[in-house]
Design a protein around this motif. Structure first.
Motif, PDB file in Angstrom:
ATOM      1  N   VAL A  12       0.847  -1.187   0.000  1.00  0.00           N
ATOM      2  CA  VAL A  12       0.000   0.000   0.000  1.00  0.00           C
ATOM      3  C   VAL A  12       0.885   1.241   0.000  1.00  0.00           C
ATOM      4  CG1 VAL A  12      -1.933  -1.096   1.180  1.00  0.00           C
ATOM      5  CG2 VAL A  12      -0.161   0.059   2.511  1.00  0.00           C
ATOM      6  N   GLN A  13       0.293   2.357  -0.345  1.00  0.00           N
ATOM      7  CA  GLN A  13       1.010   3.619  -0.256  1.00  0.00           C
ATOM      8  C   GLN A  13       0.847   4.205   1.137  1.00  0.00           C
ATOM      9  OE1 GLN A  13      -0.425   6.041  -3.547  1.00  0.00           O
ATOM     10  NE2 GLN A  13       1.363   5.403  -4.754  1.00  0.00           N
ATOM     11  N   ALA A  14       1.776   5.053   1.505  1.00  0.00           N
ATOM     12  CA  ALA A  14       1.709   5.720   2.799  1.00  0.00           C
ATOM     13  C   ALA A  14       0.361   6.422   2.950  1.00  0.00           C
ATOM     14  CB  ALA A  14       2.843   6.720   2.929  1.00  0.00           C
ATOM     15  N   GLY A  15      -0.212   6.296   4.150  1.00  0.00           N
ATOM     16  CA  GLY A  15      -1.523   6.866   4.415  1.00  0.00           C
ATOM     17  C   GLY A  15      -2.659   5.883   4.203  1.00  0.00           C
ATOM     18  N   GLY A  16      -2.352   4.758   3.591  1.00  0.00           N
ATOM     19  CA  GLY A  16      -3.375   3.756   3.315  1.00  0.00           C
ATOM     20  C   GLY A  16      -3.650   2.867   4.516  1.00  0.00           C
ATOM     21  N   SER A  17      -4.540   1.888   4.297  1.00  0.00           N
ATOM     22  CA  SER A  17      -4.971   0.993   5.364  1.00  0.00           C
ATOM     23  C   SER A  17      -4.911  -0.462   4.892  1.00  0.00           C
ATOM     24  CB  SER A  17      -6.408   1.311   5.791  1.00  0.00           C
ATOM     25  OG  SER A  17      -6.513   2.612   6.319  1.00  0.00           O
ATOM     26  N   LEU A  18      -4.728  -1.342   5.860  1.00  0.00           N
ATOM     27  CA  LEU A  18      -4.819  -2.779   5.634  1.00  0.00           C
ATOM     28  C   LEU A  18      -5.425  -3.416   6.874  1.00  0.00           C
ATOM     29  CD1 LEU A  18      -1.356  -3.814   4.076  1.00  0.00           C
ATOM     30  CD2 LEU A  18      -3.582  -3.934   2.950  1.00  0.00           C
ATOM     31  N   ARG A  19      -6.091  -4.544   6.673  1.00  0.00           N
ATOM     32  CA  ARG A  19      -6.556  -5.321   7.809  1.00  0.00           C
ATOM     33  C   ARG A  19      -5.975  -6.722   7.707  1.00  0.00           C
ATOM     34  NH1 ARG A  19     -12.569  -7.169   9.900  1.00  0.00           N
ATOM     35  NH2 ARG A  19     -12.388  -8.618   8.142  1.00  0.00           N
ATOM     36  N   LEU A  20      -5.211  -7.092   8.704  1.00  0.00           N
ATOM     37  CA  LEU A  20      -4.648  -8.425   8.779  1.00  0.00           C
ATOM     38  C   LEU A  20      -5.590  -9.338   9.559  1.00  0.00           C
ATOM     39  CD1 LEU A  20      -0.926  -7.612   9.636  1.00  0.00           C
ATOM     40  CD2 LEU A  20      -2.053  -7.691   7.405  1.00  0.00           C
ATOM     41  N   SER A  21      -5.640 -10.589   9.143  1.00  0.00           N
ATOM     42  CA  SER A  21      -6.428 -11.595   9.838  1.00  0.00           C
ATOM     43  C   SER A  21      -5.525 -12.741  10.281  1.00  0.00           C
ATOM     44  CB  SER A  21      -7.523 -12.150   8.917  1.00  0.00           C
ATOM     45  OG  SER A  21      -8.425 -11.142   8.532  1.00  0.00           O
ATOM     46  N   CYS A  22      -5.876 -13.343  11.377  1.00  0.00           N
ATOM     47  CA  CYS A  22      -5.153 -14.503  11.895  1.00  0.00           C
ATOM     48  C   CYS A  22      -6.192 -15.549  12.287  1.00  0.00           C
ATOM     49  CB  CYS A  22      -4.317 -14.110  13.093  1.00  0.00           C
ATOM     50  SG  CYS A  22      -3.560 -15.505  13.968  1.00  0.00           S
ATOM     51  N   ARG A  23      -6.255 -16.612  11.496  1.00  0.00           N
ATOM     52  CA  ARG A  23      -7.224 -17.661  11.777  1.00  0.00           C
ATOM     53  C   ARG A  23      -6.557 -18.723  12.641  1.00  0.00           C
ATOM     54  NH1 ARG A  23     -11.292 -19.841   7.327  1.00  0.00           N
ATOM     55  NH2 ARG A  23     -12.065 -17.765   7.797  1.00  0.00           N
ATOM     56  N   ALA A  24      -7.184 -19.048  13.757  1.00  0.00           N
ATOM     57  CA  ALA A  24      -6.664 -20.080  14.650  1.00  0.00           C
ATOM     58  C   ALA A  24      -7.338 -21.418  14.352  1.00  0.00           C
ATOM     59  CB  ALA A  24      -6.921 -19.686  16.109  1.00  0.00           C
ATOM     60  N   SER A  25      -6.644 -22.503  14.670  1.00  0.00           N
ATOM     61  CA  SER A  25      -7.173 -23.842  14.414  1.00  0.00           C
ATOM     62  C   SER A  25      -8.268 -24.214  15.389  1.00  0.00           C
ATOM     63  CB  SER A  25      -6.041 -24.872  14.489  1.00  0.00           C
ATOM     64  OG  SER A  25      -5.441 -24.848  15.777  1.00  0.00           O
ATOM     65  N   GLY A  26      -8.401 -23.429  16.463  1.00  0.00           N
ATOM     66  CA  GLY A  26      -9.438 -23.680  17.441  1.00  0.00           C
ATOM     67  C   GLY A  26      -9.794 -22.408  18.179  1.00  0.00           C
ATOM     68  N   TYR A  27     -10.634 -22.572  19.176  1.00  0.00           N
ATOM     69  CA  TYR A  27     -11.088 -21.425  19.958  1.00  0.00           C
ATOM     70  C   TYR A  27      -9.968 -20.908  20.836  1.00  0.00           C
ATOM     71  CZ  TYR A  27     -13.790 -18.870  23.473  1.00  0.00           C
ATOM     72  OH  TYR A  27     -14.264 -17.910  24.311  1.00  0.00           O
ATOM     73  N   PHE A  28      -9.707 -19.595  20.738  1.00  0.00           N
ATOM     74  CA  PHE A  28      -8.712 -19.004  21.635  1.00  0.00           C
ATOM     75  C   PHE A  28      -9.329 -18.022  22.611  1.00  0.00           C
ATOM     76  CE2 PHE A  28      -8.676 -14.839  19.767  1.00  0.00           C
ATOM     77  CZ  PHE A  28      -8.796 -14.990  18.396  1.00  0.00           C
ATOM     78  N   GLY A  29     -10.575 -17.643  22.326  1.00  0.00           N
ATOM     79  CA  GLY A  29     -11.311 -16.626  23.056  1.00  0.00           C
ATOM     80  C   GLY A  29     -10.795 -16.235  24.415  1.00  0.00           C
ATOM     81  N   ASN A  30     -11.174 -17.014  25.461  1.00  0.00           N
ATOM     82  CA  ASN A  30     -10.775 -16.640  26.817  1.00  0.00           C
ATOM     83  C   ASN A  30      -9.680 -17.558  27.352  1.00  0.00           C
ATOM     84  OD1 ASN A  30     -12.225 -18.951  27.135  1.00  0.00           O
ATOM     85  ND2 ASN A  30     -13.553 -18.184  28.750  1.00  0.00           N
ATOM     86  N   ARG A  31      -9.009 -18.270  26.444  1.00  0.00           N
ATOM     87  CA  ARG A  31      -7.994 -19.221  26.874  1.00  0.00           C
ATOM     88  C   ARG A  31      -6.569 -18.779  26.565  1.00  0.00           C
ATOM     89  NH1 ARG A  31     -10.887 -24.537  24.178  1.00  0.00           N
ATOM     90  NH2 ARG A  31     -12.841 -24.423  25.339  1.00  0.00           N
ATOM     91  N   TYR A  32      -6.451 -17.844  25.624  1.00  0.00           N
ATOM     92  CA  TYR A  32      -5.121 -17.463  25.160  1.00  0.00           C
ATOM     93  C   TYR A  32      -4.940 -15.953  25.200  1.00  0.00           C
ATOM     94  CZ  TYR A  32      -4.237 -22.152  23.350  1.00  0.00           C
ATOM     95  OH  TYR A  32      -4.021 -23.498  23.234  1.00  0.00           O
ATOM     96  N   CYS A  33      -3.726 -15.560  25.462  1.00  0.00           N
ATOM     97  CA  CYS A  33      -3.292 -14.191  25.259  1.00  0.00           C
ATOM     98  C   CYS A  33      -2.828 -14.104  23.813  1.00  0.00           C
ATOM     99  CB  CYS A  33      -2.130 -13.846  26.187  1.00  0.00           C
ATOM    100  SG  CYS A  33      -2.441 -14.230  27.917  1.00  0.00           S
ATOM    101  N   MET A  34      -3.268 -13.085  23.088  1.00  0.00           N
ATOM    102  CA  MET A  34      -2.991 -12.970  21.664  1.00  0.00           C
ATOM    103  C   MET A  34      -2.220 -11.682  21.385  1.00  0.00           C
ATOM    104  SD  MET A  34      -4.456 -15.733  20.626  1.00  0.00           S
ATOM    105  CE  MET A  34      -4.346 -15.521  18.835  1.00  0.00           C
TER     106      MET A  34
END
Length: 121
Positions: A12-34
């Motif tokens: 991207v050019q400076a000033g632009g935006s991106l959204r990164l995603s990280c898909r986990a193999s299982g539920y991390f909700g309240n079990r993991y620090c991310m």
């Protein structure tokens, strides 16, 4: 232990935006620090954003007010919204996880393979 896979990197050019995603193999909700970290060529890996199971977030000064870490409602996907990107944000970005021990350790023991972000001026 969860496995992690990042996506969403790109150029991207400076000033632009991106959204990164990280898909986990299982539920991390309240079990993991991310977290999201990054490493630029010739530099040490830097943690830029942390998400605790209780919902608290912390950011490196270099990205504060520009990046936002969050998770989806299923607790299986982690996001990093990056706005007002700068050339110095260019790096490989990694998703990381660590089992919650009643507190979040400063280090993480599970990492994804990374996704490249390149910001041009």
């Amino acid at each position: 232990q969860v496995r992690l896979a990042e996506s969403g990197g790109g150029s991207v050019q400076a000033g632009g935006s991106l959204r990164l995603s990280c898909r986990a193999s299982g539920y991390f909700g309240n079990r993991y620090c991310m977290a999201w970290s990054r490493q630029a060529p010739g530099k040490e890996r830097e943690v830029v954003a942390r998400l605790e199971p209780i919902g608290r977030t912390t950011y490196a000064d270099s990205v504060k007010d520009r990046f936002t870490i969050s998770k989806d409602n299923t607790g299986t996907t982690l996001y990093l919204q990056m706005n007002n990107l700068k050339p110095e944000d260019t790096a490989m970005y990694y998703c990381a996880a660590q089992e919650y021990l009643g507190y979040c350790p400063r280090t993480y023991n599970t990492w994804g393979p990374g996704t490249q972000v390149t910001v041009s001026s």
